[in-house]
Design an enzyme around this catalytic site. Structure first.
Site, PDB file in Angstrom:
ATOM      1  N   ARG A 136      11.185  -6.415   5.856  1.00 57.70           N
ATOM      2  CA  ARG A 136      11.022  -4.992   6.183  1.00 57.70           C
ATOM      3  C   ARG A 136      11.447  -4.734   7.632  1.00 57.70           C
ATOM      4  O   ARG A 136      12.087  -3.736   7.929  1.00 57.70           O
ATOM      5  CB  ARG A 136       9.566  -4.560   5.958  1.00 57.70           C
ATOM      6  N   ARG A 165      -1.240  -9.631  13.226  1.00 58.43           N
ATOM      7  CA  ARG A 165      -1.786  -8.611  12.316  1.00 58.43           C
ATOM      8  C   ARG A 165      -2.464  -9.246  11.109  1.00 58.43           C
ATOM      9  O   ARG A 165      -3.481  -8.751  10.633  1.00 58.43           O
ATOM     10  CB  ARG A 165      -0.663  -7.662  11.865  1.00 58.43           C
ATOM     11  N   LYS A 208       0.827  -1.221   0.000  1.00 56.95           N
ATOM     12  CA  LYS A 208       0.000   0.000   0.000  1.00 56.95           C
ATOM     13  C   LYS A 208       0.855   1.262   0.000  1.00 56.95           C
ATOM     14  O   LYS A 208       0.600   2.196  -0.748  1.00 56.95           O
ATOM     15  CB  LYS A 208      -0.951   0.026   1.214  1.00 56.95           C
ATOM     16  N   ARG A 260      10.954  -1.592  12.383  1.00 55.20           N
ATOM     17  CA  ARG A 260       9.597  -1.353  12.901  1.00 55.20           C
ATOM     18  C   ARG A 260       9.264  -2.371  13.977  1.00 55.20           C
ATOM     19  O   ARG A 260       9.424  -3.578  13.767  1.00 55.20           O
ATOM     20  CB  ARG A 260       8.584  -1.454  11.756  1.00 55.20           C
ATOM     21  N   ARG A 266     -10.087   0.175   8.383  1.00 59.52           N
ATOM     22  CA  ARG A 266      -9.665  -1.198   8.657  1.00 59.52           C
ATOM     23  C   ARG A 266     -10.790  -2.010   9.278  1.00 59.52           C
ATOM     24  O   ARG A 266     -10.608  -3.202   9.533  1.00 59.52           O
ATOM     25  CB  ARG A 266      -8.485  -1.176   9.634  1.00 59.52           C
TER      26      ARG A 266
END
Ligand code: AMP
Length: 195
Positions: free
Chosen positions: A129, A146, A14, A135, A90
């Site tokens: 990532r 998630r 995204k 992160r 969401r």
């Protein structure tokens, strides 16, 4: 104004595709994840609350999230000719609130682009990532949580926006530019673009 929701699981691309959409269409990007991470980095009260959810892979409560989004929309609206909503909505209640909020401002969501990527590939991308960006929520345990939340709570929005005649599913694997071409094909020529 042209308002687009870029939709998909964590790691579906995204953010990457949003950057390319900004360059092409001059839209204003609102990533709720980025807004929250900024608050966390600044150590604000909101950031502390957000961090307690994000680090566990949970969603921030709808009421709070809707308030944050409305503030961002009103802050950025004067200089914008349309928004890319990235990571919002969401949940179904968030989608309903977004609709009402935009209606009150004489606006609407024109199109929802859903990036479809298999869970195994999402997991691979997110672990990578996490190693690169550090992160806090890109570790295997939190990623699993998630993805579960995405499938149970967020993916029903595909039906919601399909019923509204706004949803386009895009194959989200392959080269970034290939995926972008598929998105452009889906939205180019939309009557609300460029108005
Ligand atoms: P993202 O960068 O979009 O993957 O968002 C990172 C985290 O921020 C999510 O896992 C949630 O904890 C939180 N978050 C971002 N957007 C929302 C939203 N619309 N509703 C609830 N929580 C959100």
């Amino acid at each position: 104004m042209f308002n687009l929701v870029i939709f998909g699981a964590p790691g579906s691309g995204k953010g990457t595709q949003s950057q390319k959409l900004i360059d092409r269409y001059g839209l204003t990007h609102i990533s709720t994840g980025d807004v929250l991470r900024k608050q966390i980095a600044e150590g604000t009260e909101l950031g502390k609350i957000a961090d307690s959810y994000i680090s566990k892979g949970h969603l921030i409560p709808d009421d709070l999230m809707v308030d944050i989004l409305a503030q961002e929309v009103d802050r950025l609206r004067p200089q914008s000719n349309g928004f890319i909503f990235d990571g919002f909505p969401r949940t179904i209640p968030q989608a309903e609130e977004l609709k009402k909020m935009l209606e009150r401002r004489g606006e609407e969501v024109h199109s929802v682009i859903g990036l479809e990527v298999a869970d195994e590939e999402l997991m691979e991308r997110l672990v990578k990532r996490g190693a690169e960006s550090g992160r806090s929520d890109d570790n295997p345990e939190t990623i699993n949580k998630r993805l579960k939340v995405y499938h149970s709570t967020t993916s029903p929005l595909k039906d919601y926006y399909t019923k509204e005649g706004k949803y386009t599913s895009i194959h989200g694997s392959g080269h970034v530019d290939e995926i972008f071409s598929r998105i452009v094909e889906a939205i180019d020529g939309h009557p609300a673009l460029g108005r």
